[in-house]
Design a protein around this motif. Sequence first.
Motif, PDB file in Angstrom:
ATOM      1  N   ARG A   1       0.809  -1.222   0.000  1.00 38.96           N
ATOM      2  CA  ARG A   1       0.000   0.000   0.000  1.00 38.96           C
ATOM      3  C   ARG A   1       0.845   1.276   0.000  1.00 38.96           C
ATOM      4  O   ARG A   1       0.309   2.376  -0.092  1.00 38.96           O
ATOM      5  CB  ARG A   1      -0.879   0.032   1.261  1.00 38.96           C
ATOM      6  N   LEU A   2       2.151   1.136   0.154  1.00 35.61           N
ATOM      7  CA  LEU A   2       3.022   2.249   0.513  1.00 35.61           C
ATOM      8  C   LEU A   2       2.791   3.489  -0.350  1.00 35.61           C
ATOM      9  O   LEU A   2       2.713   4.620   0.161  1.00 35.61           O
ATOM     10  CB  LEU A   2       4.480   1.785   0.407  1.00 35.61           C
ATOM     11  N   PHE A   3       2.676   3.298  -1.646  1.00 37.55           N
ATOM     12  CA  PHE A   3       2.538   4.442  -2.547  1.00 37.55           C
ATOM     13  C   PHE A   3       1.075   4.797  -2.815  1.00 37.55           C
ATOM     14  O   PHE A   3       0.793   5.675  -3.620  1.00 37.55           O
ATOM     15  CB  PHE A   3       3.300   4.171  -3.843  1.00 37.55           C
ATOM     16  N   ARG A   4       0.178   4.126  -2.089  1.00 39.75           N
ATOM     17  CA  ARG A   4      -1.231   4.521  -2.106  1.00 39.75           C
ATOM     18  C   ARG A   4      -1.608   5.310  -0.856  1.00 39.75           C
ATOM     19  O   ARG A   4      -2.706   5.869  -0.778  1.00 39.75           O
ATOM     20  CB  ARG A   4      -2.146   3.287  -2.212  1.00 39.75           C
ATOM     21  N   LEU A   5      -0.729   5.344   0.151  1.00 38.24           N
ATOM     22  CA  LEU A   5      -1.037   6.046   1.394  1.00 38.24           C
ATOM     23  C   LEU A   5      -1.179   7.540   1.131  1.00 38.24           C
ATOM     24  O   LEU A   5      -0.240   8.190   0.679  1.00 38.24           O
ATOM     25  CB  LEU A   5       0.069   5.825   2.433  1.00 38.24           C
ATOM     26  N   SER A   6      -2.330   8.089   1.419  1.00 35.82           N
ATOM     27  CA  SER A   6      -2.550   9.510   1.161  1.00 35.82           C
ATOM     28  C   SER A   6      -1.914  10.360   2.247  1.00 35.82           C
ATOM     29  O   SER A   6      -2.090  10.116   3.438  1.00 35.82           O
ATOM     30  CB  SER A   6      -4.048   9.812   1.094  1.00 35.82           C
TER      31      SER A   6
ATOM     32  N   ASP B   1      -6.786  10.505  -6.747  1.00 36.65           N
ATOM     33  CA  ASP B   1      -6.224   9.896  -7.955  1.00 36.65           C
ATOM     34  C   ASP B   1      -5.169  10.801  -8.581  1.00 36.65           C
ATOM     35  O   ASP B   1      -4.117  10.325  -9.044  1.00 36.65           O
ATOM     36  CB  ASP B   1      -7.333   9.614  -8.972  1.00 36.65           C
ATOM     37  N   ALA B   2      -5.430  12.106  -8.585  1.00 36.26           N
ATOM     38  CA  ALA B   2      -4.515  13.046  -9.233  1.00 36.26           C
ATOM     39  C   ALA B   2      -3.208  13.213  -8.465  1.00 36.26           C
ATOM     40  O   ALA B   2      -2.198  13.640  -9.032  1.00 36.26           O
ATOM     41  CB  ALA B   2      -5.201  14.405  -9.399  1.00 36.26           C
ATOM     42  N   GLN B   3      -3.210  12.875  -7.178  1.00 39.70           N
ATOM     43  CA  GLN B   3      -2.001  13.030  -6.363  1.00 39.70           C
ATOM     44  C   GLN B   3      -1.066  11.825  -6.439  1.00 39.70           C
ATOM     45  O   GLN B   3      -0.035  11.796  -5.771  1.00 39.70           O
ATOM     46  CB  GLN B   3      -2.399  13.271  -4.899  1.00 39.70           C
ATOM     47  N   GLN B   4      -1.403  10.832  -7.274  1.00 40.10           N
ATOM     48  CA  GLN B   4      -0.588   9.623  -7.330  1.00 40.10           C
ATOM     49  C   GLN B   4       0.848   9.912  -7.713  1.00 40.10           C
ATOM     50  O   GLN B   4       1.789   9.337  -7.147  1.00 40.10           O
ATOM     51  CB  GLN B   4      -1.194   8.603  -8.297  1.00 40.10           C
ATOM     52  N   ARG B   5       1.071  10.798  -8.674  1.00 37.85           N
ATOM     53  CA  ARG B   5       2.446  11.114  -9.082  1.00 37.85           C
ATOM     54  C   ARG B   5       3.238  11.710  -7.915  1.00 37.85           C
ATOM     55  O   ARG B   5       4.432  11.461  -7.779  1.00 37.85           O
ATOM     56  CB  ARG B   5       2.435  12.080 -10.266  1.00 37.85           C
ATOM     57  N   LEU B   6       2.585  12.489  -7.076  1.00 31.05           N
ATOM     58  CA  LEU B   6       3.263  13.050  -5.911  1.00 31.05           C
ATOM     59  C   LEU B   6       3.570  11.961  -4.892  1.00 31.05           C
ATOM     60  O   LEU B   6       4.620  11.985  -4.239  1.00 31.05           O
ATOM     61  CB  LEU B   6       2.404  14.143  -5.275  1.00 31.05           C
ATOM     62  N   ARG B   7       2.659  10.998  -4.772  1.00 33.18           N
ATOM     63  CA  ARG B   7       2.922   9.887  -3.837  1.00 33.18           C
ATOM     64  C   ARG B   7       4.049   8.991  -4.335  1.00 33.18           C
ATOM     65  O   ARG B   7       4.728   8.339  -3.534  1.00 33.18           O
ATOM     66  CB  ARG B   7       1.647   9.065  -3.623  1.00 33.18           C
TER      67      ARG B   7
END
Length: 529
Positions: free
Chosen positions: A442-447, A479-485
């Motif tokens: 989940r690491l790169f899905r954590l908001s 969804d749009a913040q995925q690149r930042l995550r």
Amino acid sequence: MPKALWAALLFALALTPQARADTMVRIRSETWAQADERGYGEFIAAIGQSNCRTVDGCLRNPANPFRASDPEGVGFVSDCADLPYVLRFYYAWKRGLPFSYVSDVSPRVRSRDIRYSPQGNVVEAHRDVLTGQDALGVMGRLRDEISSATYRIHPLLDGNDLYSPAVAPGAIRPGTVIYDPNGHLAVIWKIESDGRIRYIDSHPDNSLTRGTYDLRFVRSSPGMGAGFKNWRPSRLAGARRAGDGALLGGRILLAANNQIADFALTQYFGTGRQPNDRDWKSGLFELNGQAIDYYDYVRARLGGGRLRFDPLREIADMVVSNCTDLGYRADAVTVSLQAGLQNQPEPERLPRNIYGTEGDWEPFSTPSRDARLKTAFKEVRDNAERFLALWRTRDPRLVYGGGDLAGDMARVHTSAAQACSIGYVRSDGTRVSFGYEEARRRLFRLSFDPYQCVERRWGASGAELASCRDGARKRRWYDAQQRLRNQIDRTYEARMDFTLEELEAGRGGVATAPDTNTSAFLNAQQQRN
């Protein structure tokens, strides 16, 4: 709580007669003797060794021998930049030792934010703390005036509170400060026999955490002042001794670099001939005639001059450390949820920079904490690969007597991971628990966004996500913040005040997250063998 508001609260407390009587500063020694410095190191080590989880909790903990003398009802708070100063002043106050601090800095060249000035800062003002002042008032002003910009000073400049120590046992010690130029501070509380450095750090939510020094603390050009810092020797001059033994008046003088026995620039320029500032990266680190990585050099020097890796212990310790950090993150998310930002609409834009800002975003978001966590997970994977390479070349630095390093590392990794459990309460009140490997997935899905539901803060999907109450626009923001995550490098100098539509157009961040899957790597290596 914003720093200015907390400073005002402390100042109000300081004005009460009882607080003034209980918290007056009384300086009794002109200087910090070696015994005082040792005592300060022991004070920091005791806090690090304890199980305290907030700055206030640490100073109320039995590990603090001075806690009984604190006025009733007074609380202590600190973010990462304040922590070294809060702890140093607290100890000086309780022991009657001189203390002063840089109260203002300015950038050497024009900068939008002096916390991230490209060529560092210079001291503009210094504040002495003298007998008769109220300690709570001092602490309130200190917290309001200190920021990470205070540490961003070239090591050759005198007049600041800290200096660059030699990379050597005794020079780097409990109480030494570590400055990450990406805007984070820590205080060393222990150095292991193998040279590993343990630190404590605090966060805008007042939580106190523990970690191990590694590449999460980046190096930078000398002007930014990154790295290890010791408190500069100081002396109270021109004071007179009162009948009760307190020193009245005077001014505090700071030692210059050339007056400090263990001052050195090795951490910036290497062990050989010193390059100029522009070419600082060309400096080499050599030990016993062999060029080695900077972080290895630090560890070897503090470990008695030899570099040794026990790969099984290292892998297990890193997994345990990551699990602890996940627990710290859980505490931070809980504090954010208690503030209720998840029930508010998303602002029209992100902060100018998500890693370093002000307002509600600063104490309740987690982008910097999450980036450091992702870096730590990646380091487990990278170190597993490194240890295998050392083993295959029969490198004497590796301490391992078995015949299947990949398999043995996989086993200790699995064992440590299975002992880790993370949990949170969903929006509908039900509890979810998962383990280390699921956390890694989940690491790169954590908001990191405090305006989003708890399920998204923990990277939920499928049925687990169904209880999230976020509307359609918040779902778009997530969804749009995925690149930042996906990004683990904290780019504090970059503008990031994107709108939703700009993020959806691909602005900011990176397209692909790095590999953090240690288990898959080790399994593949076993198949290769």
